[in-house]
Scaffold this active site. Structure first.
Site, PDB file in Angstrom:
ATOM      1  N   HIS A  12      17.885   5.669  38.944  1.00 37.73           N
ATOM      2  CA  HIS A  12      17.075   6.661  39.924  1.00 37.73           C
ATOM      3  C   HIS A  12      15.571   6.911  39.423  1.00 37.73           C
ATOM      4  O   HIS A  12      15.363   6.466  38.255  1.00 37.73           O
ATOM      5  CB  HIS A  12      17.765   8.016  40.037  1.00 37.73           C
ATOM      6  CG  HIS A  12      18.298   8.359  38.582  1.00 37.73           C
ATOM      7  ND1 HIS A  12      17.507   9.240  37.670  1.00 37.73           N
ATOM      8  CD2 HIS A  12      19.274   8.330  37.986  1.00 37.73           C
ATOM      9  CE1 HIS A  12      18.012   9.217  36.498  1.00 37.73           C
ATOM     10  NE2 HIS A  12      19.215   8.839  36.576  1.00 37.73           N
ATOM     11  N   HIS A 108      11.979   6.188  26.659  1.00 35.98           N
ATOM     12  CA  HIS A 108      11.913   7.468  26.677  1.00 35.98           C
ATOM     13  C   HIS A 108      11.163   7.907  25.183  1.00 35.98           C
ATOM     14  O   HIS A 108      10.347   8.959  25.335  1.00 35.98           O
ATOM     15  CB  HIS A 108      13.245   8.116  26.475  1.00 35.98           C
ATOM     16  CG  HIS A 108      13.853   8.283  27.615  1.00 35.98           C
ATOM     17  ND1 HIS A 108      13.377   8.824  28.952  1.00 35.98           N
ATOM     18  CD2 HIS A 108      15.175   7.897  28.286  1.00 35.98           C
ATOM     19  CE1 HIS A 108      14.219   8.609  29.996  1.00 35.98           C
ATOM     20  NE2 HIS A 108      15.277   8.260  29.612  1.00 35.98           N
ATOM     21  N   ARG A 433      18.226  31.583  41.930  1.00 39.48           N
ATOM     22  CA  ARG A 433      17.410  30.511  41.197  1.00 39.48           C
ATOM     23  C   ARG A 433      15.951  31.197  40.749  1.00 39.48           C
ATOM     24  O   ARG A 433      15.570  31.851  41.613  1.00 39.48           O
ATOM     25  CB  ARG A 433      17.016  29.037  41.733  1.00 39.48           C
ATOM     26  CG  ARG A 433      18.388  28.440  41.684  1.00 39.48           C
ATOM     27  CD  ARG A 433      18.366  27.111  42.551  1.00 39.48           C
ATOM     28  NE  ARG A 433      17.333  26.053  41.947  1.00 39.48           N
ATOM     29  CZ  ARG A 433      16.818  25.215  42.450  1.00 39.48           C
ATOM     30  NH1 ARG A 433      17.177  24.727  43.644  1.00 39.48           N
ATOM     31  NH2 ARG A 433      15.783  24.116  41.997  1.00 39.48           N
TER      32      ARG A 433
HETATM   33 FE   LIG Z   1      17.114   7.954  30.727  1.00 42.18          FE
END
Ligand SMILES: [Fe+2]
Length: 550
Positions: A12, A108, A433
């Site tokens: 994704h 990351h 929320r």
């Molecule tokens: Fe990831």
């Protein structure tokens, strides 16, 4: 050196990023351009085209194409990532640049560290998984990142939290809802399902195979689903009524005390385990500056706990901490290896498409919309907010990552608690929320008990008693908010707006949430904004210095 980083093609949040001589020139998620949220399985073809166009270069002028997946882990999909892209007619006529593989966890870590401005840092990456790795500990110094301890799919904190998210009736990508729900209850006293050891941690009772990463992922999530049912109470059935307006089936769950407690318990387990990992990362690295990469880095409640733990002096999380940010991370890792990286902290997320004021005026005129051109858009918008209007606000380059930070935002005056209800209704969000504030950094002491630099709405902070009374629409049930502290140098037009709001209401603070409706990506183009404006009960739309009212 010119590096084009790409992510996606599998999983994704496909994205692309262009870094030239260590400077970030463009970053954009594929979903923003194709309007398919999370761009599942997509190669970032449109995103890469945008980045090249923004920098005014052709693909054959790119020195390195940096990939944030490691093909050796699964030969069928990462290859497809760049082959699909390079087979596109836009790219096919160009000679392909050299390809460098950076890998998922390293991408990351690179997005977090190279944007932090830190000279050295402890590094923690935490996500579902990428290349078979879910958590990494390491240290970073100068242009170098060493990830020296890694944990696999079985120990994934991201998959633990995903199973909890599914257990409560939500989908992948809706983990933030669980975090919001967790604040409504105290955690149950259940045994910690992770063993915390001097050299790491280990998920208890989780299957350590099969070898195929996809099957292993399914087995791990299935284990945690059973654990949730055993320890937190049975999952409630989810109904999917079809919304007559959109013809879309929408999940419909009734959430009560049991679900609140389940969310609180899962959040508490995540935070306790993360604190252990932070302690280890700091001890092993010898640095009290911490950078966090990976999707779990978007958990602002956990980030707040880490920031206030006393374990670290400074914390940096890149705003696209999830997989979209790995495109930039991959590009920065290749650049840094050549001695090129940003040397000061990146405190903006606005690296996407932008539209000059004059183009917006021409567009609105051409469409024949009832618009007024403003000589002082900050003051005119502040006046609308003061009178209770809820605004769409589009200025400058679009943000990367899930948070709108004053360029593609829905804004409201937070002094009335009912404003939160109205904004949640407009966005078709669940009413429980929370919504967050943006405020001038100079006013932080009046609103927040403690905060770090907080440029990205990624850290939950306790608010002052005065702020609970004065701006209740942006204070969550647990007395925290996740603020954006706005500094003029990062976003002058948004700072102007906040200043004018301060003059009118006594405090330079607004309720700020992403400009999109439920299930849709953040608006990108002015046409996206105009469509969303007229398909929703928003009162006014500010495009550059053009104001459209209904
Ligand atoms: Fe990831």
């Amino acid at each position: 050196m010119i590096v084009l980083g790409i992510s996606g093609g599998y999983g994704h949040d496909a994205a692309a990023a262009l870094v030239r001589d260590g400077r970030i020139e463009a970053v954009v998620e594929e979903e923003r351009l194709t309007r398919r949220k999370h761009a599942y399985g997509a190669a970032p073809v449109h995103a890469a085209q945008y980045c090249l166009a923004r920098s005014g270069i052709r693909l054959d002028e790119v020195d390195v194409l940096a990939l944030s997946w490691e093909p050796a882990e699964r030969p069928d999909w990462p290859t497809r990532l760049h082959e699909t892209m390079l087979a596109h007619p836009f790219f096919a006529s160009s000679p392909a640049p050299d390809v460098e593989i950076v890998g998922h966890a390293r991408s990351h870590a690179a997005a977090a560290f190279y944007c932090s401005g830190f000279g050295d840092a402890a590094v923690l990456t935490v996500d579902g998984q990428g290349d078979g790795v879910s958590t990494c500990l390491g240290r970073a110094t100068g242009d170098k990142i060493d990830l020296d301890r890694e944990f696999g799919i079985a120990d994934s904190l991201g998959f633990f939290y995903l199973a909890l998210t599914n257990h409560l009736g939500f989908e992948l990508g809706e983990e933030g809802k669980v975090m919001g729900l967790a604040s409504y209850a105290e955690p149950a006293d259940v045994p910690l399902p992770f063993e915390l050891a001097a050299d790491g941690y280990r998920a208890v009772g989780v299957p350590r195979g099969p070898a195929d990463p996809y099957e292993h992922y399914r087995a791990v999530v299935a284990h945690w689903r059973r654990w949730c049912a055993d320890e937190l109470g049975r999952s409630l059935p989810v109904r999917y009524p079809v919304d007559p307006l959109t013809s879309r089936a929408r999940a419909d769950t009734v959430l009560g005390a049991q679900q609140q407690r389940a969310a609180a318990t899962g959040q508490d387990i995540l935070e306790r385990t993360l604190l252990h990992l932070v302690r280890l990362a700091v001890e092993r690295s010898g640095s009290r500056r911490l950078v966090i990469g990976g999707g779990v880095g978007l958990n602002c409640s956990a980030n707040g706990v880490i920031e206030r733990s006393g374990l670290v002096d400074e914390l940096y999380v890149f705003p696209a901490s999830g997989d979209a940010g790995t495109a930039l991370g991959a590009a920065l890792a290749v650049s840094a290896a050549a001695g090129e990286r940003p040397r000061t902290a990146v405190e903006t997320a606005s690296f996407g498409p932008e539209y000059p004021d004059e183009a917006l005026i021409d567009l609105v005129r051409g469409l024949g919309l009832p618009a007024a051109e403003s000589d002082d858009v900050a003051d005119d918008a502040a006046a609308l907010l003061e009178q209770g209007d809820v605004l769409g606000w589009v200025q400058g380059p679009m943000e990367v990552g899930p948070r709108a930070l004053g360029n593609r935002s829905i804004l409201a005056d937070p002094r009335d608690a009912a404003r939160r209800t109205r904004v949640n209704s407009i966005k078709q969000r669940e009413q429980w929320r929370p919504l967050a504030p943006s405020l001038l950094a100079d006013a932080a002491d009046e609103v927040l008990e403690t905060s770090g630099r907080a440029p990205f709405m990624l850290t939950a902070c306790p608010v002052t008693d005065a702020a609970r009374d004065r701006t209740p629409a942006v204070v969550h049930v647990d007395g925290t908010c996740r603020p954006q502290l706005v500094r003029r140098e990062n976003n002058p037009r948004f700072a102007d707006l906040l200043s004018k709001v301060g003059v009118r209401t006594g405090q330079p603070i607004v309720l700020n949430t992403s400009f999109n409706l439920a299930g849709e990506p953040l608006v990108c183009t002015p046409l996206d904004a105009i469509r969303t404006f007229y398909a929703s009960p928003l009162d006014a739309l500010v495009l550059g210095r053009t104001i459209i009212r209904k």
